[in-house]
Scaffold this motif. Structure first.
Motif, PDB file in Angstrom:
ATOM      1  N   SER A 100       0.830  -1.209   0.000  1.00 20.74           N
ATOM      2  CA  SER A 100       0.000   0.000   0.000  1.00 20.74           C
ATOM      3  C   SER A 100       0.863   1.257   0.000  1.00 20.74           C
ATOM      4  CB  SER A 100      -0.943   0.008   1.207  1.00 20.74           C
ATOM      5  OG  SER A 100      -0.212  -0.084   2.419  1.00 20.74           O
ATOM      6  N   LEU A 110       2.312   1.716  -3.567  1.00 19.83           N
ATOM      7  CA  LEU A 110       1.306   2.158  -4.536  1.00 19.83           C
ATOM      8  C   LEU A 110       0.952   3.627  -4.339  1.00 19.83           C
ATOM      9  CD1 LEU A 110      -1.097  -0.887  -4.731  1.00 19.83           C
ATOM     10  CD2 LEU A 110       0.238   0.070  -6.594  1.00 19.83           C
ATOM     11  N   ILE A 111       0.744   4.016  -3.105  1.00 18.75           N
ATOM     12  CA  ILE A 111       0.404   5.411  -2.816  1.00 18.75           C
ATOM     13  C   ILE A 111       1.558   6.326  -3.204  1.00 18.75           C
ATOM     14  CG2 ILE A 111      -0.069   7.059  -0.957  1.00 18.75           C
ATOM     15  CD1 ILE A 111      -1.699   4.739   0.385  1.00 18.75           C
ATOM     16  N   ASN A 125      -3.892  -3.796   3.253  1.00 17.21           N
ATOM     17  CA  ASN A 125      -3.336  -3.007   2.156  1.00 17.21           C
ATOM     18  C   ASN A 125      -4.433  -2.305   1.373  1.00 17.21           C
ATOM     19  OD1 ASN A 125      -0.372  -3.132   2.013  1.00 17.21           O
ATOM     20  ND2 ASN A 125      -0.741  -5.338   1.997  1.00 17.21           N
ATOM     21  N   ILE A 184      -4.973   1.798   1.060  1.00 18.39           N
ATOM     22  CA  ILE A 184      -5.020   2.480  -0.233  1.00 18.39           C
ATOM     23  C   ILE A 184      -6.319   3.258  -0.371  1.00 18.39           C
ATOM     24  CG2 ILE A 184      -5.118   2.129  -2.732  1.00 18.39           C
ATOM     25  CD1 ILE A 184      -3.256  -0.358  -2.188  1.00 18.39           C
ATOM     26  N   ALA A 221      -5.026   7.136  -0.229  1.00 18.05           N
ATOM     27  CA  ALA A 221      -4.648   7.614  -1.558  1.00 18.05           C
ATOM     28  C   ALA A 221      -5.275   8.985  -1.818  1.00 18.05           C
ATOM     29  CB  ALA A 221      -5.089   6.627  -2.627  1.00 18.05           C
ATOM     30  N   VAL A 234      -9.691   5.476  -6.316  1.00 14.52           N
ATOM     31  CA  VAL A 234      -9.246   4.084  -6.328  1.00 14.52           C
ATOM     32  C   VAL A 234     -10.368   3.234  -6.907  1.00 14.52           C
ATOM     33  CG1 VAL A 234      -8.493   2.112  -4.928  1.00 14.52           C
ATOM     34  CG2 VAL A 234      -7.807   4.452  -4.291  1.00 14.52           C
TER      35      VAL A 234
END
Length: 136
Positions: A81, A84-85, A114, A118, A122, A126
């Motif tokens: 996570s 990705l962020i 995770n 996110i 984020a 998403v």
């Protein structure tokens, strides 16, 4: 402008990749495929080779589809996570695509950590994708 997809070689990961590739093609955006591992003793040379082979296959698939893309295999000690962020923020991503596992009614009370991180942290939208039951 980019789309970020979290990819692991599971049915959920493949479903997320398929949907992200469709969106990238439709919107004419670059797709960044992120494969993140914490590393450590569970991620040995054999496991690393398996993921490298899988990511090479993904790259070939996206090349064949004519989708502008980049594949990032990250082993930095972070949770997936976090990676990705971070990539989404670094690239000013339009959105992130993640795969979700199907859960039992009780399991639905607890979303994967995770995925939850996110969805909550984020700074961009998403898109959460579920795999078809017919997939392996």
């Amino acid at each position: 402008m980019t789309i970020i997809v979290g990819y692991v070689p599971t049915k959920e990961g493949r479903a997320a990749l398929r949907r992200a590739a469709q969106e990238a093609s439709l919107r004419h955006l670059k797709l960044i495929v992120v494969n993140s591992h914490r590393g450590g003793r569970d991620f040995d040379a054999k496991e690393a080779q398996r993921f490298e082979t899988e990511l090479s296959r993904v790259q070939d698939q996206l090349d064949a589809e004519g989708i502008e893309h980049e594949v990032r295999a990250l082993v930095r000690g972070n949770e997936p996570s976090e990676d990705l962020i971070a990539v989404a923020e670094e690239t000013s991503a339009d959105f992130i695509v993640i795969g979700l596992r199907r859960r039992t009614p009780v399991g639905k009370l607890i979303l994967g950590s995770n995925a939850q991180r996110i969805l909550l942290d984020a700074s961009c939208p998403v898109l959460a994708v579920k795999a078809d039951d017919s997939e392996d």
